[in-house]
Design a protein around this motif. Structure first.
Motif, PDB file in Angstrom:
ATOM      1  N   ALA A 112       0.501  -1.337   0.498  1.00 41.37           N
ATOM      2  CA  ALA A 112      -0.405   0.389   0.089  1.00 41.37           C
ATOM      3  C   ALA A 112       1.124   1.035  -0.197  1.00 41.37           C
ATOM      4  N   LEU A 113       0.844   2.121  -0.551  1.00 39.38           N
ATOM      5  CA  LEU A 113       0.821   3.651  -1.428  1.00 39.38           C
ATOM      6  C   LEU A 113       0.880   4.477   0.166  1.00 39.38           C
ATOM      7  N   PRO A 114       1.196   5.813   0.854  1.00 37.74           N
ATOM      8  CA  PRO A 114       1.389   6.381   1.236  1.00 37.74           C
ATOM      9  C   PRO A 114      -0.775   6.969   1.143  1.00 37.74           C
ATOM     10  N   ALA A 115      -0.965   7.554   1.912  1.00 36.62           N
ATOM     11  CA  ALA A 115      -2.330   9.214   1.261  1.00 36.62           C
ATOM     12  C   ALA A 115      -3.200   9.366   2.439  1.00 36.62           C
ATOM     13  N   THR A 116      -4.185  10.195   2.326  1.00 33.73           N
ATOM     14  CA  THR A 116      -4.754  11.273   3.206  1.00 33.73           C
ATOM     15  C   THR A 116      -6.391   9.984   3.076  1.00 33.73           C
ATOM     16  N   PRO A 117      -6.179   9.588   3.714  1.00 27.98           N
ATOM     17  CA  PRO A 117      -8.444   9.493   3.604  1.00 27.98           C
ATOM     18  C   PRO A 117      -9.051  10.256   4.400  1.00 27.98           C
ATOM     19  N   ASP A 118     -10.304  10.461   3.044  1.00 31.78           N
ATOM     20  CA  ASP A 118     -11.434  11.194   3.663  1.00 31.78           C
ATOM     21  C   ASP A 118     -11.938  11.014   5.565  1.00 31.78           C
ATOM     22  N   PRO A 119     -12.063  12.110   6.003  1.00 35.00           N
ATOM     23  CA  PRO A 119     -12.703  12.353   7.218  1.00 35.00           C
ATOM     24  C   PRO A 119     -14.044  10.912   7.865  1.00 35.00           C
ATOM     25  N   ALA A 120     -14.906  11.306   6.643  1.00 35.74           N
ATOM     26  CA  ALA A 120     -15.743  11.057   7.119  1.00 35.74           C
ATOM     27  C   ALA A 120     -16.139   9.124   6.394  1.00 35.74           C
ATOM     28  N   PHE A 121     -15.186   8.808   5.874  1.00 36.50           N
ATOM     29  CA  PHE A 121     -15.158   7.627   5.346  1.00 36.50           C
ATOM     30  C   PHE A 121     -14.587   7.221   6.527  1.00 36.50           C
ATOM     31  N   ALA A 122     -13.562   7.487   7.345  1.00 35.18           N
ATOM     32  CA  ALA A 122     -12.723   7.206   7.960  1.00 35.18           C
ATOM     33  C   ALA A 122     -13.576   7.038   9.056  1.00 35.18           C
ATOM     34  N   ALA A 123     -14.363   7.576   9.571  1.00 37.95           N
ATOM     35  CA  ALA A 123     -15.118   7.737  10.283  1.00 37.95           C
ATOM     36  C   ALA A 123     -15.671   6.606  10.182  1.00 37.95           C
ATOM     37  N   ILE A 124     -16.639   6.091   9.204  1.00 37.40           N
ATOM     38  CA  ILE A 124     -17.254   4.423   8.907  1.00 37.40           C
ATOM     39  C   ILE A 124     -16.008   3.605   8.996  1.00 37.40           C
ATOM     40  N   GLY A 125     -15.085   3.710   9.184  1.00 36.85           N
ATOM     41  CA  GLY A 125     -14.523   2.527   8.998  1.00 36.85           C
ATOM     42  C   GLY A 125     -14.281   2.585  10.097  1.00 36.85           C
ATOM     43  N   ALA A 126     -13.216   3.254  11.081  1.00 34.61           N
ATOM     44  CA  ALA A 126     -13.470   3.107  12.757  1.00 34.61           C
ATOM     45  C   ALA A 126     -14.744   2.174  13.486  1.00 34.61           C
ATOM     46  N   ARG A 127     -15.979   2.882  12.837  1.00 36.80           N
ATOM     47  CA  ARG A 127     -16.919   1.792  13.505  1.00 36.80           C
ATOM     48  C   ARG A 127     -17.566   0.348  12.883  1.00 36.80           C
ATOM     49  N   LEU A 128     -16.717   0.357  11.911  1.00 36.92           N
ATOM     50  CA  LEU A 128     -16.948  -1.584  10.924  1.00 36.92           C
ATOM     51  C   LEU A 128     -15.793  -2.207  10.938  1.00 36.92           C
ATOM     52  N   ASP A 129     -14.355  -1.210  11.706  1.00 39.37           N
ATOM     53  CA  ASP A 129     -13.384  -2.116  11.946  1.00 39.37           C
ATOM     54  C   ASP A 129     -13.379  -3.480  13.210  1.00 39.37           C
ATOM     55  N   GLY A 130     -14.102  -3.046  13.707  1.00 39.98           N
ATOM     56  CA  GLY A 130     -14.086  -4.485  14.954  1.00 39.98           C
ATOM     57  C   GLY A 130     -14.575  -5.584  14.393  1.00 39.98           C
ATOM     58  N   ILE A 131     -16.326  -5.058  13.522  1.00 40.08           N
ATOM     59  CA  ILE A 131     -17.013  -5.772  13.098  1.00 40.08           C
ATOM     60  C   ILE A 131     -15.770  -6.803  12.437  1.00 40.08           C
ATOM     61  N   LEU A 132     -15.390  -6.174  10.809  1.00 40.04           N
ATOM     62  CA  LEU A 132     -13.560  -7.255  10.334  1.00 40.04           C
ATOM     63  C   LEU A 132     -12.932  -8.792  11.457  1.00 40.04           C
ATOM     64  N   ASP A 133     -12.795  -7.554  11.772  1.00 40.24           N
ATOM     65  CA  ASP A 133     -11.995  -8.470  12.922  1.00 40.24           C
ATOM     66  C   ASP A 133     -12.605  -9.417  13.794  1.00 40.24           C
ATOM     67  N   GLU A 134     -13.462  -9.410  14.228  1.00 38.24           N
ATOM     68  CA  GLU A 134     -14.035 -10.513  14.418  1.00 38.24           C
ATOM     69  C   GLU A 134     -14.372 -11.503  13.442  1.00 38.24           C
ATOM     70  N   THR A 135     -15.737 -11.154  12.471  1.00 37.97           N
ATOM     71  CA  THR A 135     -15.499 -11.904  11.570  1.00 37.97           C
ATOM     72  C   THR A 135     -14.293 -12.341  11.008  1.00 37.97           C
ATOM     73  N   GLN A 136     -13.114 -11.681  10.572  1.00 37.87           N
ATOM     74  CA  GLN A 136     -11.972 -12.330  10.257  1.00 37.87           C
ATOM     75  C   GLN A 136     -11.160 -14.011  11.140  1.00 37.87           C
ATOM     76  N   LYS A 137     -11.578 -13.232  12.040  1.00 35.33           N
ATOM     77  CA  LYS A 137     -11.302 -14.537  13.658  1.00 35.33           C
ATOM     78  C   LYS A 137     -11.719 -16.136  13.033  1.00 35.33           C
ATOM     79  N   THR A 138     -12.936 -15.900  12.074  1.00 34.73           N
ATOM     80  CA  THR A 138     -14.602 -16.826  12.518  1.00 34.73           C
ATOM     81  C   THR A 138     -13.698 -17.545  10.976  1.00 34.73           C
ATOM     82  N   THR A 139     -13.684 -16.907   9.194  1.00 34.54           N
ATOM     83  CA  THR A 139     -13.696 -16.643   7.640  1.00 34.54           C
ATOM     84  C   THR A 139     -12.121 -17.187   8.160  1.00 34.54           C
ATOM     85  N   LEU A 140     -11.185 -16.254   8.614  1.00 31.41           N
ATOM     86  CA  LEU A 140      -9.751 -16.822   8.336  1.00 31.41           C
ATOM     87  C   LEU A 140      -9.911 -16.034   6.977  1.00 31.41           C
TER      88      LEU A 140
END
Length: 523
Positions: A112-140
């Motif tokens: 991945a290359l360095p970049a500046t994320p859009d704050p609005a989208f970064a906030a959505i990603g922060a809310r979903l990040d935990g869900i993705l981590d929990e899903t990855q533990k099951t689906t690998l």
């Protein structure tokens, strides 16, 4: 001979069969590991799972973007309408499309290359990040949630960096689904044999665009290593073991059937051949086990040939014995008379000299007759059918008149017989002469036809044949009239001529005299 001195190496039948059976047993493994059919199925299965997981995450992400009220001008590229999409509306299935046979395996995914994320989208990603981590533990599966510009906003340690230059991500940012096979990043030591997710050298990458109001709101970027074939087979070891037992059992059954139906009869026939060649007459009998119809036919043909060769050998031996005996007597008489004439000087009177000279002439004539009859017999035994046909009328008309008896044709004189007039004349002449030598005064001849075969009956009123001699009359040199010049060759010549024309002759019972019945093809 040259071919006997140096024999070329040839594999044994058992070796060829074993090699074929080994190849048969190896075919499933060849298809499994070399043609990669099963591995391809595992890759398709992995892609299908990633599509299903990505669809859920995409729906959740689209809902978050809509709830955040992000204006449309901050979304990504517009998605062009697909004409085929309306056919299944509102359904839009995505089928797995990766194929090891046609798709190239791409290099490892670029960093991945360095970049500046859009704050609005970064906030959505922060809310979903935990869900993705929990899903990855099951689906690998590895999850990366990207904004409309390809910047990672959730998933892993690449948040805030751009994956927009990755080929499949670039395709997804334009609004189309994309998937690739890439080499797995070797960031850890070599995995154990049955590693859950790192047993293969490739990794499946899926990039799924998130659609919102006809524009790209982001990309769900997923990856996972397909199951290892060996690990998957280990998980199915019960079924695999049963399949292996079935294959080995089936192979052994095929081998057993082949041994019983082909190999064993062949070796038995080889052994029987050696015994027959060594002179074992008891070996000329059917095999105890033939196995197949073709082997039974081969064995029958071989034994029939062996019986005919043995019979011919016996016949030649007997014939040679008879010939030497028949020639020895007149030769001895000629030699004795010639020696007496040579050694007598002038002591022998004219009457004795004439008597011994007559004996020499008589015995020489008998030798000449024997030689001519032997030539006739040899010619008859090696005669090739000419395809000619004739009738009794024509054959009898060609014979000289025999003053010793009357030959009378009683019927069937116009029936055409599958034999030439010359050869039929020889047959009739020998039979008529045989009747005259046994006191017959009349010979009656009759013919009849039944479909493709014809029958000729020849009967006389002579002395007949005694019961003791009936079984020997067709033997060469057998005669009861040797003192009157009989050679015992006449009926042998008749039998040989008829055999050459697919005919037979047999002695039938008669109240008086002798009666023969000849069977010939009807022309």
């Amino acid at each position: 001979m040259r071919w006997l001195s140096k024999e070329r190496w040839r594999p044994r039948l058992a070796t060829v069969v074993i090699a074929i059976l080994i190849v048969v047993m190896a075919l499933p493994l060849v298809g499994l590991f070399f043609f990669r059919l099963y591995e391809n199925q595992l890759i398709r299965q992995t892609e299908g799972e990633l599509i299903a997981q990505g669809a859920v995450v995409a729906a959740l992400y689209a809902q978050e973007v809509r709830a955040a009220g992000i204006p449309q001008d901050r979304l990504g590229s517009p998605i062009s309408a697909d004409p085929a999409r309306d056919n299944n509306y509102p359904y839009d299935p995505i089928e797995p499309r990766l194929d090891l046979a046609s798709d190239d395996v791409m290099p490892m995914r670029p960093a991945a290359l360095p970049a500046t994320p859009d704050p609005a989208f970064a906030a959505i990603g922060a809310r979903l990040d935990g869900i993705l981590d929990e899903t990855q533990k099951t689906t690998l599966a590895g999850f990366r949630l990207l904004d409309p510009h390809g910047v990672v906003i959730a998933g892993g340690d690449e948040v805030g960096r751009s994956l927009g230059d990755v080929e499949e991500v670039r395709t997804a940012l334009s609004g189309a689904y994309a998937s690739e096979l890439r080499l797995r990043i070797p960031d850890q030591p070599a995995p154990p044999l049955y590693s859950v997710s790192r047993g293969t050298r490739v990794r499946v990458f899926v990039a799924m665009p998130v659609e919102l109001d006809g524009r790209v709101a982001g990309v769900v970027y997923l990856s996972r290593t397909p199951n290892n074939i060996v690990k998957h087979l280990y998980g199915e070891r019960g079924k695999v073991t049963l399949a292996a037992i079935t294959i080995v059992g089936g192979t052994l059954l095929i081998a057993l059937v082949f041994i019983r139906t082909v190999s064993r009869p062949i070796y038995a026939l080889i052994d029987r051949t050696k015994r027959i060649a060594a002179g074992d007459r008891d070996a000329i009998r059917p095999l105890a086990h033939h196995g197949t119809r073709e082997m039974a036919a081969l064995s029958a043909a071989f034994l029939d040939m062996a019986q005919k060769l043995q019979a011919r050998s016996d016949s030649i031996q007997t014939f040679a014995t008879h010939v030497s005996h028949e020639l020895k007597s007149p030769l001895t008489a000629i030699q004795g008379a010639a020696e007496l004439l040579r050694d007598s000087g002038g002591a022998m009177d004219e009457a004795e000299r004439k008597r011994f000279s007559n004996n020499i002439v008589t015995d020489a004539g008998r030798l000449n007759l024997l030689v001519r009859r032997l030539l006739d017999l040899a010619r008859a035994e090696n005669l090739e059918p000419s395809g000619e046909s004739t009738t009794l009328h024509a054959a009898l008309a060609s014979l000289p008149i025999d003053t010793r008896l009357e030959a009378r044709l009683e019927g069937g004189g116009d029936i055409r017989l599958g034999i030439s007039a010359e050869n039929l004349g020889i047959v009739l002449a020998n039979l008529i002469d045989n009747s005259a030598r046994h006191g017959a005064r009349q010979v009656a001849i009759r013919a009849s036809a039944d479909g493709e075969r014809a029958s000729v009956q020849i009967g006389d009123d002579g002395d007949g044949i005694s019961a003791a001699n009936r079984a020997r009359i067709f033997e060469p040199f057998f005669t009861t009239r040797r003192e009157s010049g009989g050679t015992g060759m006449g009926l042998g010549i008749v039998l040989a001529l008829l055999k050459a024309h697919d005919g037979t002759i047999r002695l039938v019972d008669s109240e008086r005299g002798t009666r023969f019945e000849i069977d010939l093809p009807a022309a």
